[in-house]
Design a protein around this motif. Structure first.
Motif, short mmCIF file in Angstrom:
data_model
loop_
_atom_site.label_atom_id
_atom_site.label_comp_id
_atom_site.label_asym_id
_atom_site.label_seq_id
_atom_site.Cartn_x
_atom_site.Cartn_y
_atom_site.Cartn_z
N GLN A 1 -3.43 -1.40 -11.68
CA GLN A 1 -3.01 -1.16 -10.30
C GLN A 1 -4.22 -0.68 -9.50
OE1 GLN A 1 0.33 1.49 -10.14
NE2 GLN A 1 -0.50 2.67 -8.45
N ALA A 2 -4.41 -1.28 -8.32
CA ALA A 2 -5.55 -0.92 -7.49
C ALA A 2 -5.28 0.37 -6.73
CB ALA A 2 -5.82 -2.05 -6.50
N GLN A 3 -6.36 1.10 -6.45
CA GLN A 3 -6.27 2.30 -5.62
C GLN A 3 -7.33 2.21 -4.54
OE1 GLN A 3 -6.59 5.60 -8.40
NE2 GLN A 3 -4.37 5.74 -8.53
N PHE A 4 -6.97 2.66 -3.34
CA PHE A 4 -7.85 2.56 -2.19
C PHE A 4 -7.97 3.91 -1.51
CE2 PHE A 4 -7.58 -1.93 -2.68
CZ PHE A 4 -6.26 -2.22 -3.00
N VAL A 5 -9.21 4.34 -1.24
CA VAL A 5 -9.45 5.61 -0.56
C VAL A 5 -10.33 5.34 0.66
CG1 VAL A 5 -10.34 7.95 -0.73
CG2 VAL A 5 -9.25 6.88 -2.73
N GLU A 6 -9.71 5.45 1.84
CA GLU A 6 -10.41 5.17 3.09
C GLU A 6 -11.01 6.45 3.67
OE1 GLU A 6 -6.75 2.49 2.71
OE2 GLU A 6 -7.15 4.62 2.56
N SER A 7 -12.11 6.31 4.39
CA SER A 7 -12.76 7.44 5.04
C SER A 7 -13.58 6.95 6.22
CB SER A 7 -13.65 8.20 4.05
OG SER A 7 -14.69 7.37 3.58
N VAL A 24 -12.78 1.60 -3.79
CA VAL A 24 -11.73 0.85 -4.46
C VAL A 24 -11.82 1.04 -5.96
CG1 VAL A 24 -10.71 -1.43 -4.80
CG2 VAL A 24 -11.81 -0.87 -2.62
N SER A 25 -10.70 1.43 -6.54
CA SER A 25 -10.60 1.49 -8.00
C SER A 25 -9.83 0.25 -8.42
CB SER A 25 -9.87 2.76 -8.44
OG SER A 25 -10.59 3.90 -8.07
N VAL A 93 -4.26 3.90 12.52
CA VAL A 93 -4.65 4.27 11.16
C VAL A 93 -5.16 2.99 10.49
CG1 VAL A 93 -3.95 5.22 8.96
CG2 VAL A 93 -2.95 6.11 11.08
N TYR A 94 -6.34 3.07 9.91
CA TYR A 94 -6.97 1.92 9.28
C TYR A 94 -6.86 2.02 7.77
CZ TYR A 94 -8.89 0.39 13.73
OH TYR A 94 -9.03 -0.08 15.02
N TYR A 95 -6.52 0.91 7.15
CA TYR A 95 -6.34 0.82 5.71
C TYR A 95 -7.16 -0.33 5.14
CZ TYR A 95 -1.98 3.31 6.85
OH TYR A 95 -1.04 4.20 7.34
N CYS A 96 -7.59 -0.17 3.91
CA CYS A 96 -8.16 -1.32 3.21
C CYS A 96 -7.20 -1.73 2.09
CB CYS A 96 -9.54 -1.02 2.66
SG CYS A 96 -9.59 0.11 1.26
N ASN A 97 -7.26 -2.98 1.74
CA ASN A 97 -6.42 -3.52 0.68
C ASN A 97 -6.98 -4.90 0.35
OD1 ASN A 97 -4.17 -4.27 -1.02
ND2 ASN A 97 -2.96 -2.75 0.10
N GLU A 98 -6.41 -5.49 -0.65
CA GLU A 98 -6.80 -6.86 -0.97
C GLU A 98 -6.21 -7.80 0.08
OE1 GLU A 98 -5.65 -7.65 -5.00
OE2 GLU A 98 -6.61 -5.80 -5.70
N TYR A 104 0.14 -1.45 -3.00
CA TYR A 104 -0.42 -0.11 -3.18
C TYR A 104 -1.36 0.21 -2.03
CZ TYR A 104 1.30 -1.57 -7.69
OH TYR A 104 2.09 -2.06 -8.70
N TRP A 105 -0.89 1.06 -1.11
CA TRP A 105 -1.68 1.43 0.05
C TRP A 105 -2.25 2.83 -0.12
CZ3 TRP A 105 -2.70 -2.10 3.81
CH2 TRP A 105 -1.92 -3.26 3.82
N GLY A 106 -3.46 3.02 0.42
CA GLY A 106 -4.05 4.34 0.44
C GLY A 106 -3.48 5.16 1.60
N GLN A 107 -4.11 6.32 1.84
CA GLN A 107 -3.62 7.19 2.91
C GLN A 107 -4.12 6.75 4.28
OE1 GLN A 107 -6.28 7.82 1.16
NE2 GLN A 107 -7.80 8.53 2.66
N GLY A 108 -5.11 5.87 4.29
CA GLY A 108 -5.67 5.40 5.55
C GLY A 108 -6.60 6.42 6.17
#
Length: 115
Positions: A1-7, A24-25, A93-98, A104-108
């Motif tokens: 499962q992918a994990q995304f941490v935006e900053s 990205v994990s 709010v901006y998010y990254c993903n595939e 699986y969404w990060g916190q943005g």
């Protein structure tokens, strides 16, 4: 499962710039096309920019074309979004993903453009 941490979000004035980052994990990150998405208050999430797995091609929403640049670092499993000439309509709010997005969404990261 992918994990995304935006900053990298923040408050800027119109015409200002920000650079967003996403850690990205994900096993074999370089195998996947990636994208930045955004969701403004009261609106649906929309795709802002996408980039191919090796970074050879990129596509942008008409609203950000010529102002935003997406890039990636496959060695460090990172995705970036350089945003220039920001406008109030870019507030979201901006998010990254595939691309296409996984469930699986990060916190943005919040971007606010105002005087």
């Amino acid at each position: 499962q992918a994990q995304f941490v935006e900053s990298g979000g923040g408050v800027v004035q119109p015409g200002g710039s920000l650079r967003l980052s996403c850690a990205v994990s994900r096993f074999a990150f370089g195998n996947y096309d990636m994208a930045w998405y955004r969701q403004a208050l009261g609106k649906e999430r929309e795709l802002v920019a996408r980039i191919s797995n090796f970074g050879i091609s990129a596509n942008y929403a008409d609203s950000v074309k010529g102002r935003f640049t997406i890039s990636r670092d496959n060695h460090n499993s990172a995705l970036y979004l350089q945003m220039n000439n920001l406008k109030p309509d870019d507030t979201a709010v901006y998010y990254c993903n595939e691309d296409p997005a996984t469930p699986y969404w990060g916190q943005g990261t919040q971007v606010a453009v105002s005087l």
